[in-house]
Design an enzyme around this catalytic site. Structure first.
Site, PDB file in Angstrom:
ATOM      1  N   LYS A  24     -17.371   9.639   7.482  1.00  0.00           N
ATOM      2  CA  LYS A  24     -17.616   9.356   5.796  1.00  0.00           C
ATOM      3  C   LYS A  24     -18.722  10.530   5.501  1.00  0.00           C
ATOM      4  CE  LYS A  24     -15.903   4.916   6.318  1.00  0.00           C
ATOM      5  NZ  LYS A  24     -15.859   3.296   6.267  1.00  0.00           N
ATOM      6  N   HIS A  30     -22.061   3.288   5.610  1.00  0.00           N
ATOM      7  CA  HIS A  30     -21.906   3.778   4.477  1.00  0.00           C
ATOM      8  C   HIS A  30     -23.177   4.324   3.781  1.00  0.00           C
ATOM      9  CE1 HIS A  30     -17.828   3.049   3.579  1.00  0.00           C
ATOM     10  NE2 HIS A  30     -17.912   1.755   4.193  1.00  0.00           N
ATOM     11  N   SER A  62     -23.162 -13.510  11.998  1.00  0.00           N
ATOM     12  CA  SER A  62     -22.218 -12.434  11.355  1.00  0.00           C
ATOM     13  C   SER A  62     -22.315 -12.410   9.734  1.00  0.00           C
ATOM     14  CB  SER A  62     -20.938 -12.385  11.867  1.00  0.00           C
ATOM     15  OG  SER A  62     -20.301 -11.539  11.354  1.00  0.00           O
ATOM     16  N   THR A  88     -10.364   5.630  26.948  1.00  0.00           N
ATOM     17  CA  THR A  88      -9.756   6.600  25.829  1.00  0.00           C
ATOM     18  C   THR A  88     -10.254   7.753  26.161  1.00  0.00           C
ATOM     19  OG1 THR A  88      -9.124   6.357  23.631  1.00  0.00           O
ATOM     20  CG2 THR A  88     -11.390   5.922  24.243  1.00  0.00           C
ATOM     21  N   THR A  89      -9.399   8.732  25.735  1.00  0.00           N
ATOM     22  CA  THR A  89      -9.518  10.209  25.703  1.00  0.00           C
ATOM     23  C   THR A  89     -10.689  10.564  25.001  1.00  0.00           C
ATOM     24  OG1 THR A  89      -7.551  10.514  26.206  1.00  0.00           O
ATOM     25  CG2 THR A  89      -8.949  12.526  25.543  1.00  0.00           C
ATOM     26  N   ARG A 126       0.709  -1.183  -0.033  1.00  0.00           N
ATOM     27  CA  ARG A 126      -0.071   0.064  -0.175  1.00  0.00           C
ATOM     28  C   ARG A 126       0.946   1.164   0.068  1.00  0.00           C
ATOM     29  NH1 ARG A 126      -5.100  -1.450   3.579  1.00  0.00           N
ATOM     30  NH2 ARG A 126      -5.713  -3.221   2.337  1.00  0.00           N
ATOM     31  N   SER A 137     -19.458  -1.743   1.270  1.00  0.00           N
ATOM     32  CA  SER A 137     -18.775  -0.749   0.737  1.00  0.00           C
ATOM     33  C   SER A 137     -17.919  -0.926  -0.359  1.00  0.00           C
ATOM     34  CB  SER A 137     -17.940  -0.103   1.858  1.00  0.00           C
ATOM     35  OG  SER A 137     -16.745  -0.839   2.097  1.00  0.00           O
ATOM     36  N   THR A 143      -8.509  -6.299   1.008  1.00  0.00           N
ATOM     37  CA  THR A 143      -9.619  -5.567   1.279  1.00  0.00           C
ATOM     38  C   THR A 143     -10.880  -6.363   0.407  1.00  0.00           C
ATOM     39  OG1 THR A 143      -8.561  -3.719   1.561  1.00  0.00           O
ATOM     40  CG2 THR A 143     -10.752  -3.252   1.320  1.00  0.00           C
ATOM     41  N   THR A 169     -21.057   6.084  11.307  1.00  0.00           N
ATOM     42  CA  THR A 169     -19.589   6.873  11.434  1.00  0.00           C
ATOM     43  C   THR A 169     -19.793   8.314  11.382  1.00  0.00           C
ATOM     44  OG1 THR A 169     -17.410   7.116  10.763  1.00  0.00           O
ATOM     45  CG2 THR A 169     -18.841   6.636   9.118  1.00  0.00           C
TER      46      THR A 169
END
Ligand SMILES: *Cc1c(COP(=O)(O)O)cnc(C)c1O
Length: 405
Positions: A248, A217, A137, A277-278, A21, A189, A363, A245
């Site tokens: 996106k 998405h 799943s 976590t912050t 990549r 996606s 991917t 999310t």
């Protein structure tokens, strides 16, 4: 063992397979989306048009979003300064969670540092902390869901992609008394196909299972208020959890889940990936809230987006460039070879100023390598013509098969 040598060897085999990549080093231009400056390794620069962004609607440069973030930084400073529990909860987070719960018609919402973390932490928590939970799943679920489920070490079954009959068969074979959860996505996606949400919910209901839908998405992009495919189809109330999310279509960063007050409170109270976590910077929460509010009341971006997707498809058809038919906004141009895919992407960038990242293994499966094109409402007719004619040139040079009209 010489670890340096081991790292180098593994990387060269990636390169040989065409799967190494290389990141495009970009500077996006606010006000000129989807244009960007690309920094080459030799220090020179190039103007490019981005054709593979997940900032699907250009909200990352929307005036209201930019202004909301500036204002929040001026008001609250930069970071949140702590975990949510220890001084990090800012009023902007609380407002964002209310906005999200409302978006999906749920009692409550919980934000995470990314969509990845929201899936990993929420599924990991639900699947590990509910005794005897069995997770079903979809075979093509995103890595973040897979990792969450794997981390839970619960019983799991993989059903064939979008195949609710296969799901039914698997569920029928399990203990009717066991708690169950079905995890799937609305828009996938890479292929851009859409799940049969109603049918999957019917099967889940039959076996008394929870449903967990990743609308990453789709949020901002489908449904009258941008609530996603489940909103468009009137199915939001049939899903136990809707996950999304902010990074996106909403153009900012962060992830979230929505659900009942108790479920959200449970994840808030037990998920390590949430607790330790912050919190997100308040400005991100402010920007995301502005973006969601805007897209709740404006359908213009969604309409212009769909129109441009159709224009891109028509332009590709005119040039005989094969693209995968699907009912969404994602236009996968199939190449089917990792090296060719990388080569096409390199030439498009270097010679045509068109940036489309090659999508290779892992991917997508080997031999389904592709250029994943994501049109936005801000691509012009000229951008679209340039893309289609560039691909046509390269299709001839590379002796790739054309689609038969
Ligand atoms: C991108 C993606 C995520 C992760 O969201 P981020 O906010 O980018 O971490 C989760 N699920 C799916 C299906 C995705 O494509």
């Amino acid at each position: 063992m010489n670890l340096e040598q081991f790292f180098a060897d593994r990387l060269s085999s990636l390169r040989e397979d065409g799967n190494y990549r290389v990141f495009a080093d970009l500077e996006r231009h606010a006000g000129e989306f989807p244009k960007a400056t690309r920094y080459r390794e030799d220090g020179s620069t190039q103007d490019v048009t981005v054709w593979c962004s997940n900032d699907y609607l250009g909200m990352g440069q929307n005036d209201k979003v930019v202004a909301a973030m500036h204002e929040a930084i001026d008001k609250c400073g930069t970071g949140a300064g702590g975990t949510r529990n220890i001084s990090g909860t800012n009023h902007y987070h609380v407002k964002l969670e209310r906005e999200l719960a409302d978006l999906h018609g749920k009692e409550a919402a919980l934000i995470f540092t990314s969509g990845y973390v929201s899936n990993w932490a929420a599924l990991g928590t639900l699947a590990s902390k509910v005794p005897g939970m069995i997770v079903y799943s979809d075979a093509l679920n995103h890595a973040s869901m897979i990792e969450g489920i794997r981390h839970a070490r619960c019983e799991k079954r993989i059903f064939r992609h979008n195949d609710w009959r296969d799901l039914d068969r698997l569920m029928a074979a399990d203990d009717p008394a066991a708690p169950k959860l079905v995890a799937f996505e609305s828009v996938y996606s890479m292929d851009g196909d859409i799940a049969p949400i109603a049918e999957i919910c019917d099967v889940a209901d039959k076996y008394n299972a929870m449903t967990y839908l990743d609308e990453v998405h789709a949020v901002g992009m489908y449904g009258p208020r941008g609530g996603g495919v489940a909103e468009r189809e009137g199915l939001m109330d049939r899903l136990t959890v809707i996950e999304g999310t902010l990074g996106k279509a909403f153009g900012v960063m962060g992830g979230y889940i929505t659900g009942t007050r108790n479920l959200i409170d449970f994840v808030r109270s037990f998920a390590s990936g949430f607790i330790f976590t912050t919190a997100l910077p308040p400005a991100l929460a402010a920007g995301a809230t502005a973006s969601i509010r805007h897209l709740k009341q404006s359908a213009a971006e969604r309409a212009a987006h769909q129109a441009n997707v159709a224009r891109v498809r028509a332009a590709l058809d005119r040039q005989g460039i094969p693209h995968m038919p699907n009912p969404s906004h994602i236009v996968p141009v199939m190449v089917g070879d990792a090296k060719k895919c990388k080569w096409l992407s390199d030439i498009l960038l270097d010679q045509y100023g068109i940036y489309v990242q090659p999508i290779n293994y892992p991917t997508v499966p080997v031999k389904t390598e592709r250029l994943r094109i994501t049109p936005t409402p801000l691509h012009t007719e000229a951008d679209i013509d340039h893309l289609a004619s560039a691909l046509s040139d390269l299709w001839s040079q590379c002796a790739l098969a054309r689609a038969v009209a």
